[in-house]
Every structure is written in C-alpha cells, then in structure tokens.
Scaffold this motif. Structure first.
Motif, PDB file in Angstrom:
ATOM      1  N   ASP A  74       0.847  -1.186   0.000  1.00 13.45           N
ATOM      2  CA  ASP A  74       0.000   0.000   0.000  1.00 13.45           C
ATOM      3  C   ASP A  74       0.886   1.241   0.000  1.00 13.45           C
ATOM      4  OD1 ASP A  74       0.920   0.445   2.597  1.00 13.45           O
ATOM      5  OD2 ASP A  74      -0.968  -0.120   3.555  1.00 13.45           O
ATOM      6  N   ALA A  75       0.278   2.412   0.116  1.00 10.63           N
ATOM      7  CA  ALA A  75       1.028   3.667  -0.007  1.00 10.63           C
ATOM      8  C   ALA A  75       2.044   3.848   1.114  1.00 10.63           C
ATOM      9  CB  ALA A  75       0.062   4.846  -0.036  1.00 10.63           C
ATOM     10  N   ASP A  76       1.839   3.187   2.251  1.00 12.59           N
ATOM     11  CA  ASP A  76       2.778   3.283   3.374  1.00 12.59           C
ATOM     12  C   ASP A  76       3.788   2.146   3.386  1.00 12.59           C
ATOM     13  OD1 ASP A  76       1.746   5.668   4.524  1.00 12.59           O
ATOM     14  OD2 ASP A  76       0.041   4.513   5.312  1.00 12.59           O
ATOM     15  N   LEU A  77       3.894   1.448   2.254  1.00 12.67           N
ATOM     16  CA  LEU A  77       4.821   0.323   2.088  1.00 12.67           C
ATOM     17  C   LEU A  77       4.501  -0.855   3.000  1.00 12.67           C
ATOM     18  CD1 LEU A  77       8.283   2.102   1.620  1.00 12.67           C
ATOM     19  CD2 LEU A  77       6.617   1.412  -0.119  1.00 12.67           C
ATOM     20  N   ARG A  78       3.246  -0.932   3.428  1.00 11.24           N
ATOM     21  CA  ARG A  78       2.820  -2.107   4.183  1.00 11.24           C
ATOM     22  C   ARG A  78       2.380  -3.198   3.216  1.00 11.24           C
ATOM     23  NH1 ARG A  78      -0.987   1.514   8.025  1.00 11.24           N
ATOM     24  NH2 ARG A  78      -1.885   1.762   5.942  1.00 11.24           N
ATOM     25  N   THR A  79       2.677  -4.439   3.551  1.00  8.78           N
ATOM     26  CA  THR A  79       2.363  -5.568   2.674  1.00  8.78           C
ATOM     27  C   THR A  79       0.885  -5.907   2.729  1.00  8.78           C
ATOM     28  OG1 THR A  79       4.574  -6.485   2.981  1.00  8.78           O
ATOM     29  CG2 THR A  79       2.876  -7.978   2.171  1.00  8.78           C
ATOM     30  N   ARG A  80       0.223  -5.840   1.575  1.00  9.82           N
ATOM     31  CA  ARG A  80      -1.178  -6.232   1.473  1.00  9.82           C
ATOM     32  C   ARG A  80      -1.311  -7.725   1.212  1.00  9.82           C
ATOM     33  NH1 ARG A  80      -3.757  -2.772  -3.149  1.00  9.82           N
ATOM     34  NH2 ARG A  80      -5.539  -4.068  -2.557  1.00  9.82           N
ATOM     35  N   HIS A  81      -0.485  -8.236   0.313  1.00  8.02           N
ATOM     36  CA  HIS A  81      -0.509  -9.669  -0.013  1.00  8.02           C
ATOM     37  C   HIS A  81       0.891 -10.098  -0.404  1.00  8.02           C
ATOM     38  CE1 HIS A  81      -4.879 -10.453  -0.019  1.00  8.02           C
ATOM     39  NE2 HIS A  81      -4.979  -9.192  -0.402  1.00  8.02           N
TER      40      HIS A  81
ATOM     41  N   SER B  19       0.661  -0.499 -13.136  1.00  8.20           N
ATOM     42  CA  SER B  19      -0.039   0.322 -14.113  1.00  8.20           C
ATOM     43  C   SER B  19      -0.208   1.743 -13.580  1.00  8.20           C
ATOM     44  CB  SER B  19      -1.402  -0.284 -14.442  1.00  8.20           C
ATOM     45  OG  SER B  19      -2.242  -0.262 -13.306  1.00  8.20           O
ATOM     46  N   PRO B  20      -0.382   2.738 -14.460  1.00  5.80           N
ATOM     47  CA  PRO B  20      -0.482   4.135 -14.019  1.00  5.80           C
ATOM     48  C   PRO B  20      -1.559   4.385 -12.970  1.00  5.80           C
ATOM     49  CG  PRO B  20      -0.174   4.060 -16.386  1.00  5.80           C
ATOM     50  CD  PRO B  20      -0.363   2.636 -15.942  1.00  5.80           C
ATOM     51  N   SER B  21      -2.648   3.604 -13.015  1.00  6.15           N
ATOM     52  CA  SER B  21      -3.735   3.775 -12.047  1.00  6.15           C
ATOM     53  C   SER B  21      -3.506   2.998 -10.763  1.00  6.15           C
ATOM     54  CB  SER B  21      -5.060   3.318 -12.669  1.00  6.15           C
ATOM     55  OG  SER B  21      -5.057   1.899 -12.826  1.00  6.15           O
ATOM     56  N   GLY B  22      -2.519   2.104 -10.768  1.00  6.39           N
ATOM     57  CA  GLY B  22      -2.307   1.200  -9.644  1.00  6.39           C
ATOM     58  C   GLY B  22      -3.177  -0.041  -9.686  1.00  6.39           C
ATOM     59  N   ARG B  23      -4.003  -0.180 -10.710  1.00  2.00           N
ATOM     60  CA  ARG B  23      -4.954  -1.294 -10.793  1.00  2.00           C
ATOM     61  C   ARG B  23      -4.247  -2.635 -11.020  1.00  2.00           C
ATOM     62  NH1 ARG B  23     -10.178  -2.516 -13.017  1.00  2.00           N
ATOM     63  NH2 ARG B  23     -10.438  -4.760 -12.679  1.00  2.00           N
ATOM     64  N   PHE B  24      -3.177  -2.627 -11.810  1.00  5.63           N
ATOM     65  CA  PHE B  24      -2.504  -3.884 -12.145  1.00  5.63           C
ATOM     66  C   PHE B  24      -1.020  -3.817 -11.770  1.00  5.63           C
ATOM     67  CE2 PHE B  24      -6.156  -3.922 -15.014  1.00  5.63           C
ATOM     68  CZ  PHE B  24      -6.643  -5.209 -14.811  1.00  5.63           C
TER      69      PHE B  24
ATOM     70  N   THR C 127      -9.237  -7.003  -7.346  1.00  5.49           N
ATOM     71  CA  THR C 127      -9.892  -8.290  -7.109  1.00  5.49           C
ATOM     72  C   THR C 127      -8.928  -9.339  -6.568  1.00  5.49           C
ATOM     73  OG1 THR C 127      -9.422  -9.120  -9.336  1.00  5.49           O
ATOM     74  CG2 THR C 127     -11.419  -7.791  -9.054  1.00  5.49           C
ATOM     75  N   MET C 128      -7.624  -9.060  -6.637  1.00  7.18           N
ATOM     76  CA  MET C 128      -6.565  -9.996  -6.254  1.00  7.18           C
ATOM     77  C   MET C 128      -6.542 -11.236  -7.149  1.00  7.18           C
ATOM     78  SD  MET C 128      -4.862  -8.446  -4.092  1.00  7.18           S
ATOM     79  CE  MET C 128      -5.188  -6.819  -3.418  1.00  7.18           C
ATOM     80  N   LYS C 129      -7.135 -11.131  -8.331  1.00 12.56           N
ATOM     81  CA  LYS C 129      -7.056 -12.225  -9.280  1.00 12.56           C
ATOM     82  C   LYS C 129      -5.687 -12.205  -9.941  1.00 12.56           C
ATOM     83  CE  LYS C 129      -9.094 -14.179 -13.477  1.00 12.56           C
ATOM     84  NZ  LYS C 129     -10.145 -14.027 -14.534  1.00 12.56           N
ATOM     85  N   LEU C 130      -5.012 -13.341  -9.895  1.00 11.94           N
ATOM     86  CA  LEU C 130      -3.663 -13.447 -10.447  1.00 11.94           C
ATOM     87  C   LEU C 130      -3.675 -14.256 -11.731  1.00 11.94           C
ATOM     88  CD1 LEU C 130      -0.560 -12.993 -10.023  1.00 11.94           C
ATOM     89  CD2 LEU C 130      -0.549 -15.245  -8.900  1.00 11.94           C
ATOM     90  N   ILE C 131      -3.090 -13.695 -12.771  1.00 11.68           N
ATOM     91  CA  ILE C 131      -2.822 -14.453 -13.994  1.00 11.68           C
ATOM     92  C   ILE C 131      -1.401 -14.983 -13.838  1.00 11.68           C
ATOM     93  CG2 ILE C 131      -2.568 -14.356 -16.501  1.00 11.68           C
ATOM     94  CD1 ILE C 131      -4.500 -11.950 -16.457  1.00 11.68           C
ATOM     95  N   PRO C 132      -1.230 -16.268 -13.523  1.00 11.96           N
ATOM     96  CA  PRO C 132       0.096 -16.782 -13.176  1.00 11.96           C
ATOM     97  C   PRO C 132       1.120 -16.688 -14.295  1.00 11.96           C
ATOM     98  CG  PRO C 132      -1.625 -18.305 -12.480  1.00 11.96           C
ATOM     99  CD  PRO C 132      -2.274 -17.297 -13.372  1.00 11.96           C
TER     100      PRO C 132
END
Length: 340
Positions: free
Chosen positions: A122-129, A143-148, A176-181
């Motif tokens: 996240d923006a504070d460098l905390r691990t989300r996943h 991505s520029p929006s942070g989406r991907f 969505t946390m969907k991962l394309i491996p």
C-alpha cells in the motif's frame, strides 16, 4: 593395520580436509561480502526515514550503496536526485510503484533453497498480499492507475543472455486480487496468424492507462517481438521484431526498449520506438543496457548500468528520449527507479 582400517582412516582424513576447505571458502566469501558491503568515501548520504508512495515530486529506487540500507527502497527529491536519500525498512531486489501501489520482489538465498516472493504494497509500504515466485526476480511494473501489477522471474538460467533460460510473467489485478500466473496462457497472433509453440516466453510488461492494454516482450524460435496485449481478452499481437524490456512513455506514443545489436551476444543498445510509425531512434547511451528503462517524463528515460569497479552495484543514468544529448549520472548506487 588392516586394509579396511586404512581405508576408513583415509576416508576420515579426506572428510576433514574437505570440511576445512569448505569452511575456509565460506569464511573467505563472507569476508569478501562484508568488505564489499562497507561504505566508501564519497558514497551518498543515506538516512532512515518515513517513505510513502503518496509523496509528490519524489523519485523512488532500490538503494545499491554499501551499508545497512543496501537494497532498501529509498527516495530523493526529483529536483535533486544527487542529494541525500531517505531509506525505508523495506528491502527489495526489484521495485516499482504508481498511484500509491507498490510491488516489491524479494529473494532470500538459504542453505537449501532460494525463497522468492512478490509483495503487493500500500502507499505506506505495508504488505497487502504476498505471492510465492517460481524463480529469481527480474522485472516489476505497476499500471499508471495502480490497478494492475506485473512481475517477471527467471525459472532457469540467470539472465536474458544465458544460452538456456525460461521466464514466467504474471499479472495481478490489485482490486480483485485475481492473479494471472503466466502470460503463456494468452492467445498469440504473430505476423497476422494464430501462433502456438512450446518455447514461448514473455517478459518486461509495461501498462497503458486504460487498465487493459499492455506491451511486453515475446520470445520464441530465437526471436524477440514487441507485443501489444489485452488483459480482458487475454490476447497478444506482435508489432515488430528485436524489442526487449519495453517501457511505455507517459503520453503513450512511444516505447523505450533495449535492442540486441549483435546476434547471440548480450550487447544491447537503448532505443525509442514510435508506436504510430514503428520508426526506431537510437539513444545517445553507448554502453550495453540490460535493464527495463523508466520514463522520468515525456522527454527523458532512466536506466541502470553496473557501477564501474564495484561488483554487485549499479548506478542510474538518464538520457534524452529523442536521440540527442549525452547520458548523465542521475543517482549513484541505485536501481529500479519509479517516479512518484
């Protein structure tokens, strides 16, 4: 003394000798590593501090100078990249960030195996996943929006110059946390025709701002191609040959990339490709650049080169994107730049 006893004594002696040699090699390697990790006179000032991805007019990077902050994510003012740097507690092999989202690729080498992982931040460098990686970290982008977020790892071999290597490139939807491996599942159109092959590899993703389009390198049959892809349709289409590690300009009209200048060698020159005309412009940097360049703005690209006389370190350089000018040192002892 019996023959069996003599053989046992010889075996024990050999084991002791090998153990001593092994210990000596380990201690020697550790001593070299300790000395290589000591700060040198003239190294930039690095201090601990708060670093967030919501800061403006900052340039983040992985600190490569020796000392306790080596490999830490750090930042400097964009207007004063050569000044003192602020280092976080986060350490990465590769790093990138955009729109308050970061991705950190880590690699810890243990006695029995290497532990590789990707951290979504996240923006504070905390691990989300945290995501396990199948190999050694190579490239990372957001991505520029942070989406991907995307990352590439080597699953065999050590570099793109290796005779035998394989890569795996993944894309993560950070909402969505969907991962394309692996992009190897995407449908490929090569030279206008559907294409399938067992030797397909992808690396070096760079995203457009529409949260769907991306560019990357496709390698197959000993050739590399620039491909344009769609995340939603899971397709890629080749555009031009001999393009590696593309980086899309902020205005999305050009791609900076490394071009192999001699076949079967690890020599690359940095170029910029006009996506409308497919015209290539060689940049003023004459050294071989084995990096995925980063656009600092619509006029300037940055990239890492090995630090002269210092193993395991790199410096960030910049050069005009139109082929004019000369390269200039941007940040000594740094890699993986990401402008905020």
């Amino acid at each position: 003394m019996t023959s069996l006893r003599r053989r046992l004594l010889v075996l024990v002696a050999a084991v002791l000798v090998l153990a001593g040699v092994g210990t000596g090699m380990v201690l020697h390697a550790a001593d070299r590593a300790d000395r290589a990790d000591q700060p040198r006179k003239g190294d930039p000032t690095v201090s601990s501090g708060k670093l967030t991805l919501s800061q403006k007019n900052r340039l983040t990077f992985v600190n490569a100078t020796a000392g306790p902050h080596r490999t830490a994510v750090a930042s400097v003012p964009s207007a004063d990249p050569g000044g003192g740097r602020t280092a976080s507690d986060l350490k990465c092999a590769r790093f990138y960030a955009a729109a308050g989202t970061g991705v950190c690729l880590q690699s810890d080498t243990g006695i029995l195996k290497q532990n590789n992982r990707a951290l979504l931040l996240d923006a504070d460098l905390r691990t989300r996943h945290t995501y396990a990686l199948a190999g050694t970290p190579s490239r990372a982008r957001v991505s520029p929006s942070g989406r991907f977020a995307a990352w590439t790892v080597f699953v065999s071999g050590e570099s793109y110059a290796s005779a035998f290597f394989s890569t795996r490139t993944s894309i993560l939807d950070t909402r969505t946390m969907k991962l394309i491996p692996s992009l190897e599942t995407f449908a490929i159109t090569l030279d206008g025709k559907s294409y399938k092959a067992a030797d397909v590899n992808f690396w070096g993703v760079t995203f457009a701002s529409d949260d769907d389009t991306f560019y990357a390198t496709l390698n197959t049959a000993s050739k590399t191609y620039l491909v344009r892809g769609s995340i939603s349709r899971q397709t890629v289409t080749t555009l031009i040959e001999n393009v590696e590690c593309p980086s899309l300009s902020p205005d999305e009209t050009r791609v900076a990339f490394k071009k192999r200048v001699l076949s079967r060698t690890d020599l690359w020159r940095e170029y910029v490709l006009d996506l409308r005309t497919l015209r290539e412009t060689p940049l003023a940097e004459r050294h071989s650049v084995d990096d995925q360049a980063t656009w600092l703005d619509d006029r300037t690209v940055a990239y890492a080169l090995p630090t002269e006389g210092r193993t395991g370190s790199s410096d960030l350089w910049s050069v005009p994107a139109n082929g004019t000018g000369t390269p200039r040192l941007l940040i000594a002892g740094a890699s993986s730049p990401a402008p905020l």
